[in-house]
Design a protein around this motif. Structure first.
Motif, PDB file in Angstrom:
ATOM      1  N   UNK A 101       0.821  -1.208   0.000  1.00 50.44           N
ATOM      2  CA  UNK A 101       0.000   0.000   0.000  1.00 50.44           C
ATOM      3  C   UNK A 101       0.854   1.257   0.000  1.00 50.44           C
ATOM      4  N   UNK A 102       1.901   1.284   0.820  1.00 49.33           N
ATOM      5  CA  UNK A 102       2.752   2.473   0.882  1.00 49.33           C
ATOM      6  C   UNK A 102       3.511   2.679  -0.424  1.00 49.33           C
ATOM      7  N   UNK A 103       3.881   1.594  -1.078  1.00 48.81           N
ATOM      8  CA  UNK A 103       4.567   1.735  -2.362  1.00 48.81           C
ATOM      9  C   UNK A 103       3.654   2.373  -3.404  1.00 48.81           C
ATOM     10  N   UNK A 104       2.377   2.039  -3.362  1.00 49.96           N
ATOM     11  CA  UNK A 104       1.441   2.586  -4.338  1.00 49.96           C
ATOM     12  C   UNK A 104       1.188   4.077  -4.139  1.00 49.96           C
ATOM     13  N   UNK A 105       1.288   4.549  -2.914  1.00 43.91           N
ATOM     14  CA  UNK A 105       0.924   5.943  -2.622  1.00 43.91           C
ATOM     15  C   UNK A 105       2.145   6.812  -2.331  1.00 43.91           C
ATOM     16  N   UNK A 106       3.317   6.423  -2.816  1.00 40.98           N
ATOM     17  CA  UNK A 106       4.501   7.260  -2.625  1.00 40.98           C
ATOM     18  C   UNK A 106       4.281   8.679  -3.150  1.00 40.98           C
ATOM     19  N   UNK A 107       3.695   8.869  -4.356  1.00 41.73           N
ATOM     20  CA  UNK A 107       3.464  10.256  -4.811  1.00 41.73           C
ATOM     21  C   UNK A 107       2.574  11.049  -3.863  1.00 41.73           C
ATOM     22  N   UNK A 108       1.519  10.433  -3.340  1.00 43.12           N
ATOM     23  CA  UNK A 108       0.640  11.135  -2.413  1.00 43.12           C
ATOM     24  C   UNK A 108       1.323  11.456  -1.095  1.00 43.12           C
ATOM     25  N   UNK A 109       2.153  10.538  -0.610  1.00 41.72           N
ATOM     26  CA  UNK A 109       2.882  10.781   0.639  1.00 41.72           C
ATOM     27  C   UNK A 109       3.844  11.947   0.477  1.00 41.72           C
ATOM     28  N   UNK A 110       4.621  11.939  -0.604  1.00 43.57           N
ATOM     29  CA  UNK A 110       5.584  13.023  -0.830  1.00 43.57           C
ATOM     30  C   UNK A 110       4.863  14.333  -1.082  1.00 43.57           C
ATOM     31  N   UNK A 111       3.718  14.283  -1.759  1.00 45.87           N
ATOM     32  CA  UNK A 111       2.938  15.498  -1.968  1.00 45.87           C
ATOM     33  C   UNK A 111       2.498  16.101  -0.632  1.00 45.87           C
ATOM     34  N   UNK A 112       2.115  15.255   0.321  1.00 49.87           N
ATOM     35  CA  UNK A 112       1.756  15.734   1.655  1.00 49.87           C
ATOM     36  C   UNK A 112       2.967  16.324   2.361  1.00 49.87           C
ATOM     37  N   UNK A 113       4.123  15.689   2.220  1.00 48.52           N
ATOM     38  CA  UNK A 113       5.344  16.224   2.822  1.00 48.52           C
ATOM     39  C   UNK A 113       5.690  17.600   2.248  1.00 48.52           C
ATOM     40  N   UNK A 114       5.575  17.738   0.925  1.00 50.24           N
ATOM     41  CA  UNK A 114       5.894  19.021   0.298  1.00 50.24           C
ATOM     42  C   UNK A 114       4.918  20.101   0.758  1.00 50.24           C
ATOM     43  N   UNK A 115       3.629  19.752   0.824  1.00 51.85           N
ATOM     44  CA  UNK A 115       2.650  20.714   1.324  1.00 51.85           C
ATOM     45  C   UNK A 115       2.927  21.118   2.761  1.00 51.85           C
ATOM     46  N   UNK A 116       3.344  20.156   3.577  1.00 52.13           N
ATOM     47  CA  UNK A 116       3.671  20.458   4.967  1.00 52.13           C
ATOM     48  C   UNK A 116       4.877  21.386   5.052  1.00 52.13           C
ATOM     49  N   UNK A 117       5.886  21.133   4.226  1.00 43.47           N
ATOM     50  CA  UNK A 117       7.082  21.970   4.236  1.00 43.47           C
ATOM     51  C   UNK A 117       6.738  23.416   3.895  1.00 43.47           C
ATOM     52  N   UNK A 118       5.863  23.621   2.941  1.00 44.20           N
ATOM     53  CA  UNK A 118       5.487  24.982   2.558  1.00 44.20           C
ATOM     54  C   UNK A 118       4.529  25.612   3.567  1.00 44.20           C
ATOM     55  N   UNK A 119       3.693  24.816   4.190  1.00 49.39           N
ATOM     56  CA  UNK A 119       2.719  25.356   5.144  1.00 49.39           C
ATOM     57  C   UNK A 119       3.354  25.834   6.439  1.00 49.39           C
ATOM     58  N   UNK A 120       4.625  25.508   6.662  1.00 49.12           N
ATOM     59  CA  UNK A 120       5.278  25.988   7.881  1.00 49.12           C
ATOM     60  C   UNK A 120       5.337  27.511   7.924  1.00 49.12           C
ATOM     61  N   UNK A 121       5.179  28.165   6.769  1.00 45.11           N
ATOM     62  CA  UNK A 121       5.199  29.630   6.748  1.00 45.11           C
ATOM     63  C   UNK A 121       4.044  30.225   7.540  1.00 45.11           C
ATOM     64  N   UNK A 122       2.992  29.453   7.773  1.00 50.25           N
ATOM     65  CA  UNK A 122       1.830  29.976   8.475  1.00 50.25           C
ATOM     66  C   UNK A 122       2.076  30.162   9.970  1.00 50.25           C
ATOM     67  N   UNK A 123       3.193  29.659  10.492  1.00 48.02           N
ATOM     68  CA  UNK A 123       3.447  29.823  11.928  1.00 48.02           C
ATOM     69  C   UNK A 123       3.714  31.275  12.294  1.00 48.02           C
ATOM     70  N   UNK A 124       3.904  32.119  11.285  1.00 49.00           N
ATOM     71  CA  UNK A 124       4.100  33.539  11.590  1.00 49.00           C
ATOM     72  C   UNK A 124       2.879  34.145  12.260  1.00 49.00           C
ATOM     73  N   UNK A 125       1.706  33.520  12.097  1.00 50.92           N
ATOM     74  CA  UNK A 125       0.488  34.042  12.711  1.00 50.92           C
ATOM     75  C   UNK A 125       0.533  33.940  14.229  1.00 50.92           C
ATOM     76  N   UNK A 126       1.373  33.062  14.763  1.00 52.37           N
ATOM     77  CA  UNK A 126       1.469  32.918  16.217  1.00 52.37           C
ATOM     78  C   UNK A 126       2.792  33.473  16.741  1.00 52.37           C
ATOM     79  N   UNK A 127       3.451  34.291  15.926  1.00 52.71           N
ATOM     80  CA  UNK A 127       4.661  34.953  16.390  1.00 52.71           C
ATOM     81  C   UNK A 127       5.939  34.182  16.196  1.00 52.71           C
TER      82      UNK A 127
END
Length: 385
Positions: free
Chosen positions: A301-327
């Motif tokens: 199952x994990x082999x089949x969804x490698x693109x989706x897993x990495x896509x989630x990782x990339x989205x998480x990496x970019x979403x870290x910019x939102x922590x500026x809202x809490x200082x």
């Protein structure tokens, strides 16, 4: 019938001919990928014209007319040659990026103590590289050190207060260091927790299935900004009087839980793609539930969804910019914060800083994407090319 009439049978082999010139090399690649059809040829010509229009001024702004050294806003406020552009837009101000580079990496972390995040970074690279190379042995021990020992050790090294290290409060952390810490912890927590949630949502136990489903649907139904706001502002209101939780730790928990909900749905998609016969075959061998999942179902199952897993990782990496809202100031937040420095006040300074931040984000995301493609090709055992 005359059996001696064998004129239709060749008595000698033809000499070997060289392959057609246009079927190999760069010419063949261009004909196949760029000029295969009239539509492809038109699109190729339009793309070349667009690049010819965009690339020269971009190269001129990024490199030729850029300010590379110097100090102060006078370096970045040079009028454009010929006066055809507004003042300050003659070229990029890489002198600003160079002067603020340490701040972009470490934020307001004390200068005399910056060897500590550098040490943590070196340990992270030393443990990450072997686990990414398939032929390096002892992957299990490597994973324990990377995901188990390193985060705890890094916490004590970075925050200090032990072994004679001065205490450095988390509000002083910032820059790329915060971005990498948030994304690494989020990735390390979201994948196993997401797998547990995905299995829980498919569980035959109603209580487990209901809890997993409620968590996933609630977290996926609200934006990350709301999660961070709740973790920063609302959570302390529910804690006992006198009890506090570090703001950075709250951000880590919020980001990790948010990514786990999305990861659970990605993993659940992989579980549903596995034929039912795989599980039935494991049951016929007398394997327990966890043996079946660990040895049979999850690897496929994990082999089949490698693109989706990495896509989630990339989205998480970019979403870290939102922590500026809490200082908390990640890379993008610390870059924007330095725009207000009066010593570097210039129309071109913000754009140069944003280009630097965007390129840094792209570099990490592109690396994750390329490595995921490599792993897909390596694990693709079912379809030989």
């Amino acid at each position: 019938m005359n059996t001696h009439q064998t004129n239709f049978v060749r008595t000698s082999m033809l000499t070997q001919s060289a392959p057609p010139v246009l079927e190999k090399g760069y010419i063949a690649w261009i004909r196949k990928n760029l000029l295969a059809t009239p539509k492809d040829a038109v699109l190729t010509i339009l793309a070349i014209l667009l690049l010819a229009w965009l690339l020269p001024p971009m190269i001129k702004w990024l490199f030729i007319d850029a300010s590379w050294t110097g100090g102060g806003r006078g370096v970045c406020a040079t009028a454009a040659q010929g006066g055809s552009q507004p003042e300050g837009w003659s070229g990029a101000c890489w002198a600003f990026v160079s002067a603020k580079f340490d701040v972009f990496l470490f934020g307001r972390y004390p200068i005399d103590e910056r060897w500590r995040p550098m040490l943590v970074g070196a340990l992270f690279v030393a443990l990450l590289v072997p686990i990414l190379i398939p032929k390096v042995p002892y992957k299990g021990l490597n994973a324990i050190l990377l995901f188990g020992v390193l985060p705890i050790l890094s916490f004590f090294i970075l925050i200090g207060g032990v072994l004679g290290l001065p205490y450095v409060e988390t509000p002083l952390w910032g820059g790329l260091m915060v971005t990498l810490i948030l994304s690494f912890v989020g990735i390390a927590v979201s994948l196993p927790f997401g797998i547990v949630l995905a299995l829980g949502r498919q569980s035959k136990m109603p209580v487990i299935r209901m809890i997993s489903t409620i968590f996933i649907e609630i977290v996926r139904g609200i934006p990350l900004i709301t999660v961070l706001f709740m973790a920063s502002v609302m959570l302390p209101l529910f804690l006992p009087q006198g009890m506090t939780v570090d703001k950075f730790l709250r951000a880590l928990i919020g980001v990790s839980f948010f990514a786990s909900a999305y990861m659970a749905e990605v993993v659940r998609g992989g579980l549903q793609a596995i034929p039912k016969g795989q599980g039935e075959g494991a049951d016929s061998l007398g394997l327990s539930y966890w043996q079946k999942m660990r040895l049979i179902i999850l690897p496929q199952a994990l082999k089949l969804v490698i693109p989706g897993i990495v896509n989630t990782f990339i989205g998480l990496f970019k979403d870290t910019s939102l922590v500026s809202i809490i200082g908390m100031f990640d890379l993008l937040g610390i870059v924007r914060q330095n725009f207000s420095d009066a010593n570097w006040a210039s129309p071109v300074t913000p754009l140069s800083g944003l280009v630097f931040a965007g390129f840094t984000f792209w570099l990490f995301c592109f690396g994750m994407s390329r490595y995921s493609g490599f792993m897909e090709r390596k694990l693709d055992k079912g379809h030989k090319r």
